[in-house]
Design a protein around this motif. Structure first.
Motif, PDB file in Angstrom:
ATOM      1  N   LEU A 159       0.868  -1.175   0.000  1.00 26.08           N
ATOM      2  CA  LEU A 159       0.000   0.000   0.000  1.00 26.08           C
ATOM      3  C   LEU A 159       0.907   1.228   0.000  1.00 26.08           C
ATOM      4  O   LEU A 159       1.380   1.675   1.040  1.00 26.08           O
ATOM      5  CB  LEU A 159      -0.917   0.000   1.225  1.00 26.08           C
ATOM      6  CG  LEU A 159      -1.862  -1.197   1.363  1.00 26.08           C
ATOM      7  CD1 LEU A 159      -2.676  -1.086   2.637  1.00 26.08           C
ATOM      8  CD2 LEU A 159      -2.790  -1.292   0.175  1.00 26.08           C
ATOM      9  N   SER A 160       1.163   1.761  -1.168  1.00 23.78           N
ATOM     10  CA  SER A 160       2.063   2.901  -1.281  1.00 23.78           C
ATOM     11  C   SER A 160       1.434   4.133  -0.641  1.00 23.78           C
ATOM     12  O   SER A 160       0.220   4.198  -0.416  1.00 23.78           O
ATOM     13  CB  SER A 160       2.389   3.180  -2.753  1.00 23.78           C
ATOM     14  OG  SER A 160       1.213   3.537  -3.454  1.00 23.78           O
ATOM     15  N   VAL A 176      -2.538   5.106  -0.090  1.00 21.67           N
ATOM     16  CA  VAL A 176      -3.155   5.254   1.229  1.00 21.67           C
ATOM     17  C   VAL A 176      -3.763   6.634   1.402  1.00 21.67           C
ATOM     18  O   VAL A 176      -4.889   6.785   1.911  1.00 21.67           O
ATOM     19  CB  VAL A 176      -2.110   4.966   2.336  1.00 21.67           C
ATOM     20  CG1 VAL A 176      -2.678   5.298   3.706  1.00 21.67           C
ATOM     21  CG2 VAL A 176      -1.672   3.511   2.292  1.00 21.67           C
ATOM     22  N   ARG A 177      -3.062   7.670   0.953  1.00 28.15           N
ATOM     23  CA  ARG A 177      -3.580   9.022   1.118  1.00 28.15           C
ATOM     24  C   ARG A 177      -4.820   9.248   0.251  1.00 28.15           C
ATOM     25  O   ARG A 177      -5.771   9.917   0.672  1.00 28.15           O
ATOM     26  CB  ARG A 177      -2.480  10.038   0.775  1.00 28.15           C
ATOM     27  CG  ARG A 177      -1.347  10.053   1.799  1.00 28.15           C
ATOM     28  CD  ARG A 177      -0.233  10.992   1.368  1.00 28.15           C
ATOM     29  NE  ARG A 177      -0.634  12.378   1.414  1.00 28.15           N
ATOM     30  CZ  ARG A 177      -0.563  13.157   2.495  1.00 28.15           C
ATOM     31  NH1 ARG A 177      -0.137  12.656   3.644  1.00 28.15           N
ATOM     32  NH2 ARG A 177      -0.930  14.417   2.451  1.00 28.15           N
ATOM     33  N   ALA A 208      -8.025  -5.535   8.103  1.00 27.63           N
ATOM     34  CA  ALA A 208      -6.728  -5.923   8.649  1.00 27.63           C
ATOM     35  C   ALA A 208      -5.586  -5.222   7.917  1.00 27.63           C
ATOM     36  O   ALA A 208      -4.655  -4.696   8.548  1.00 27.63           O
ATOM     37  CB  ALA A 208      -6.560  -7.442   8.560  1.00 27.63           C
ATOM     38  N   ILE A 209      -5.652  -5.169   6.603  1.00 27.03           N
ATOM     39  CA  ILE A 209      -4.566  -4.582   5.819  1.00 27.03           C
ATOM     40  C   ILE A 209      -4.532  -3.063   5.974  1.00 27.03           C
ATOM     41  O   ILE A 209      -3.470  -2.467   6.208  1.00 27.03           O
ATOM     42  CB  ILE A 209      -4.715  -4.966   4.336  1.00 27.03           C
ATOM     43  CG1 ILE A 209      -4.617  -6.488   4.165  1.00 27.03           C
ATOM     44  CG2 ILE A 209      -3.653  -4.280   3.504  1.00 27.03           C
ATOM     45  CD1 ILE A 209      -3.321  -7.076   4.654  1.00 27.03           C
ATOM     46  N   VAL A 210      -5.701  -2.421   5.864  1.00 26.29           N
ATOM     47  CA  VAL A 210      -5.740  -0.955   5.961  1.00 26.29           C
ATOM     48  C   VAL A 210      -5.327  -0.497   7.365  1.00 26.29           C
ATOM     49  O   VAL A 210      -4.529   0.434   7.523  1.00 26.29           O
ATOM     50  CB  VAL A 210      -7.139  -0.434   5.603  1.00 26.29           C
ATOM     51  CG1 VAL A 210      -7.235   1.065   5.857  1.00 26.29           C
ATOM     52  CG2 VAL A 210      -7.464  -0.736   4.150  1.00 26.29           C
ATOM     53  N   SER A 241      -1.248   2.071  10.903  1.00 28.19           N
ATOM     54  CA  SER A 241      -0.538   2.003  12.190  1.00 28.19           C
ATOM     55  C   SER A 241       0.966   1.930  11.998  1.00 28.19           C
ATOM     56  O   SER A 241       1.727   2.627  12.684  1.00 28.19           O
ATOM     57  CB  SER A 241      -1.027   0.783  12.989  1.00 28.19           C
ATOM     58  OG  SER A 241      -2.403   0.887  13.272  1.00 28.19           O
ATOM     59  N   VAL A 242       1.417   1.078  11.077  1.00 31.15           N
ATOM     60  CA  VAL A 242       2.860   0.899  10.930  1.00 31.15           C
ATOM     61  C   VAL A 242       3.501   2.135  10.305  1.00 31.15           C
ATOM     62  O   VAL A 242       4.660   2.466  10.615  1.00 31.15           O
ATOM     63  CB  VAL A 242       3.159  -0.374  10.103  1.00 31.15           C
ATOM     64  CG1 VAL A 242       2.953  -0.147   8.616  1.00 31.15           C
ATOM     65  CG2 VAL A 242       4.575  -0.865  10.365  1.00 31.15           C
TER      66      VAL A 242
END
Length: 795
Positions: free
Chosen positions: A204-205, A209-210, A346-348, A353-354
């Motif tokens: 997820l670049s 994400v943005r 889970a992925i989003v 978070s990371v």
């Protein structure tokens, strides 16, 4: 070394290393010693020692690493102040974001309490605040509304006889759906984390994400419009549901509930004004003013004393149960219906978070374990799901507050959890008269930061057009296809851009930097020089099935050798030679027959051999004439069948001039007027092999720099084998240099070295160049005195 225009002479005396030589050196290691080393490594991997056990336990429970060294004197007060500030933010955000998840507000408080406690023990980040978040709340809301729509809970009011929604039954089932989705999503995160799949978030670049969060913010605003205007639009699900909902809301605007709209507008104006003052006075204030909490308290007091619900029919939060709920098993029958949504959550959630955790870790000089973060977040969700929480992750706004107010460790998270716990136990019932419009206003104002992300369009337009396309496609697909399908479409498109980039790499020919062992792009560096007789070819991407054919075409173009036409000409010449030999043999037979009829003794084989020799001498004379001619004239084939052949006078590219067909003497060349096979055959006969390539056919070696390749598949393997075979037919040697160890292993497994020796594989490009120069003996590298041990190279 090159400094300005001065060069230093280098003298190198070393052995040229190819792959076969390296293998021979490695085989010198005694087999018994190898067995000893392997046994030693195996014992170490299976041995259970106290230090190893300690590292494993501390890695799984990071709190055991920093808590024994925790200094109350140094960290206690900053963590306490930070925790209180974050806890105060948890209260309004937890209740407001629960409305986004289509759940009662109290479940937002639950989700702000239990997951934070679990993360305290398993998380490796010291600054992120775990709890409710806008994007995940919207994603959970789309699941709960899809599986528990209002029309499934319609009942008839016994008093009025009007059909209405059974809110209690609906909310109870929605809580079960949210809890089941959360437990399943958390379990997926834990499994991926234990399998060390922490890298999945890297797919997820940042532009993706943005853009996804910006589109999700639009979904959140649309979800709050009904509360802000006090209308009740129909619920839609699936693709284009946002468009249908927006059209329905616009159609209901004439029915706006004015008292609700007034409360919403006043709350939004107060929140925006107070937040702007907070930002301007940020340097002077040690702790930001809890504007949201103040608005909630004031709104609750006004609603309670003015009886807004009874007098003006303004919707309020309603009953908030005090205390904490006991753990309950999730409804497993819901799992099959929400597995896709759980994976998306889970992925989003992990990606958000990371990314926040890495940002703070880099700023404060510590590291976080991506896989451990996946486990910690998964346990926070899985355990929280048993206590009727919904999916959580790190919050951007709360994490910034926790960091800027001086928080040093996750003890700040414990302090914020205490604030939430006290509210749930004793103060929750005080907010029962809080207007829902105030919570909707809080959500609306908190989305301001996400709307600022639309400036990414201008930034990406200047910096990277492909990332801009990813941003726009993600935004549009998330708006039109909803959050789950939009995420899948966005990731798929991002993967397609990766494939597109690897299919369109930069191909370059390398030259030697005088006085060094460096080889750089000839087009990008003026100071490098081409090595005479050697073409060094490199691709900026790895070779695999999607670009293997493009790699071969680029090699032909960059080397200047049209291998297809050369081989076609060669094979036709060979076929014609065989045809001449057969004609000579037939003539010999006829001649022998005539001799026998005259009574003489004659050998057919002898006569055939003589005629064959005469035929070959004639062909050699003819070809030598063309070779002599090509030294003064180079022919260029037409791009289209309608064009005529042209030629270039002279072999020096600097002095060559373009000539026309009228300048040629009769018999020099045949003009191509059509594309028939006979005409092409005649024209290919008239052109030497050298004229099909460069100005002169002076390439004797091609080195393929595969240092950029990180794997080789079967298609690329076949392409490399064809390159060796085809160029070998025109006496051009092919060598490979710079292969990584995994690539060499894949070449071995694919049987590449069954017909191609490892003597063609070199450790570096420079080794391959030195070998070619010594083998051909026709040149040297400028400013580089070569002294090599050729005797040790071939074993």
């Amino acid at each position: 070394m090159v400094t300005g225009k001065t060069c230093t002479m280098y003298c190198v005396e070393r052995e040229i290393l190819d792959e076969q030589r390296l293998e021979e050196l490695s085989r010198r290691l005694d087999s018994s010693q190898t067995h000893t080393l392997f046994s030693h490594r195996l014992k170490n991997s299976l041995r259970c020692s106290i230090p190893k056990l300690k590292r494993t336990v501390v890695g799984f429970l990071p709190v055991l690493y920093w808590l024994p060294h925790y200094s109350v004197w140094d960290y206690g007060m900053p963590d306490l102040i930070s925790g209180i500030s974050v806890g105060i933010m948890h209260l309004p955000q937890g209740m407001a974001y629960a409305l986004l998840a289509s759940l009662p507000p109290v479940f937002g408080l639950y989700s702000s309490f239990y997951p934070a406690l679990v993360y305290f023990f398993f998380g490796s980040s010291r600054h992120i605040s775990i709890g409710t978040f806008t994007i995940l709340s919207i994603m959970v809301g789309s699941v709960t509304e899809r599986l528990a729509p209002d029309e499934n809970f319609l009942i008839v009011n016994k008093t009025s006889g009007i059909e209405e929604v059974d809110i209690t039954a609906r909310d109870l089932y929605r809580v079960q759906v949210a809890a089941a989705t959360t437990v399943l999503g958390g379990s997926i995160q834990v499994i991926l984390g234990l399998m060390q799949f922490g890298f999945v978030g890297t797919y997820l670049s940042e532009p993706l994400v943005r853009a996804y969060t910006s589109a999700a913010a639009a979904h959140a605003v649309l979800a709050q419009l009904k509360t802000i205007f006090g209308v009740s639009p129909a619920r839609f699900s699936g693709p284009l549901s946002m468009v249908y909902t927006l059209v329905d809301v616009c159609g209901l605007l004439p029915n706006t509930h004015l008292p609700t709209l007034v409360v919403s507008v006043l709350s939004i104006v107060i929140l925006i004004t107070a937040k702007e003052l907070n930002n301007r006075c940020r340097k002077k204030l040690q702790v930001p003013i809890p504007v949201e909490l103040i608005v909630i308290v004031v709104g609750t007091l006004i609603s309670f004393y003015a009886h807004l619900n009874e007098t003006y029919e303004i919707s309020v939060v309603g009953k908030i149960p005090s205390g904490i709920q006991p753990p309950t098993m999730p409804n497993a029958s819901i799992f099959p219906e929400v597995v896709v949504d759980a994976f998306a959550l889970a992925i989003v959630g992990y990606a958000i978070s990371v990314s926040l955790g890495k940002t703070f870790a880099l700023k404060h000089g510590y590291k976080i374990d991506s896989s451990q973060e996946l486990v910690a977040l998964g346990l926070s969700n899985a355990v929280g799901g048993f206590f009727q929480c919904y999916s959580v992750c790190a919050s951007m706004s709360r994490s910034l507050i926790q960091e800027t107010t001086g928080g040093r460790t996750q003890m700040a998270g414990i302090a914020s959890s205490v604030i939430v716990l006290v509210t749930m136990m004793k103060l929750g019932s005080l907010f029962q008269e809080l207007p829902k419009a105030v919570l909707a206003a809080i959500v609306f104002v908190n989305l301001k930061g996400m709307f600022k992300q639309y400036t990414d369009i201008v930034t990406l337009w200047r910096r990277n057009k492909i990332d801009l396309v990813v941003w726009l496609v993600t935004w549009v697909s998330t708006l039109l296809l909803n959050l789950d399908m939009g995420l899948a479409a966005s990731i798929s498109f991002a993967m397609l851009t990766v494939i597109f980039r690897t299919q369109s790499p930069r191909y370059s020919v390398l030259g030697h930097l005088p006085g060094t062992e460096l080889y750089l792009d000839l087009e990008s560096h003026r100071e490098v020089r081409e090595v005479p007789g050697i073409t060094i070819f490199r691709s900026s991407a790895t070779i695999y099935f999607a670009n293997a054919e493009l790699y071969l075409e680029a090699l032909k173009e960059k080397s200047g050798l049209d291998i297809t036409k050369m081989i076609t000409y060669k094979r036709r010449q060979e076929a014609k030679q065989r045809k001449r030999d057969r004609r000579a043999a037939r003539r010999a037979k006829r001649q022998a027959k005539r001799q026998r009829s005259r009574g003489g003794v004659f050998s057919v084989e002898e006569e055939a051999g003589q005629l064959g020799e005469r035929g070959r001498d004639f062909i050699q004379d003819e070809e030598s004439g063309w070779k002599n001619r090509e030294n003064s004239t180079v022919f260029i084939m037409p791009e289209t069948p309608n064009n005529s052949w042209v030629y270039l006078k002279g072999t020096d590219p600097e002095t060559t001039t373009l000539g026309s067909m009228s300048d040629l003497q009769d018999g020099d060349i045949t003009t191509l007027g059509c594309s028939s096979e006979d005409t092409l055959s005649r024209d290919l006969e008239r052109i030497s092999l050298g004229s099909l390539g460069k100005w002169t056919w002076d390439i004797h070696s091609i080195i393929l720099d595969l240092s950029t390749a990180n794997f080789i598949d079967t298609v690329a393997l076949k392409t490399l084998r064809n390159i060796f075979h085809d160029f070998g037919e025109i006496d051009v040697d092919i060598y490979i240099a710079g292969c990584q160890a995994p690539v060499v292993e894949q070449l071995e497994q694919g049987g590449f070295f069954s017909d191609i020796t490892k003597e063609r594989l070199f450790t570096t490009v420079h080794d391959a160049v030195l070998y070619c120069i010594n083998l051909r003996g026709d040149g040297t590298l400028p400013n580089y005195d070569i002294k090599v041990h050729m005797s040790n190279t071939r074993l």
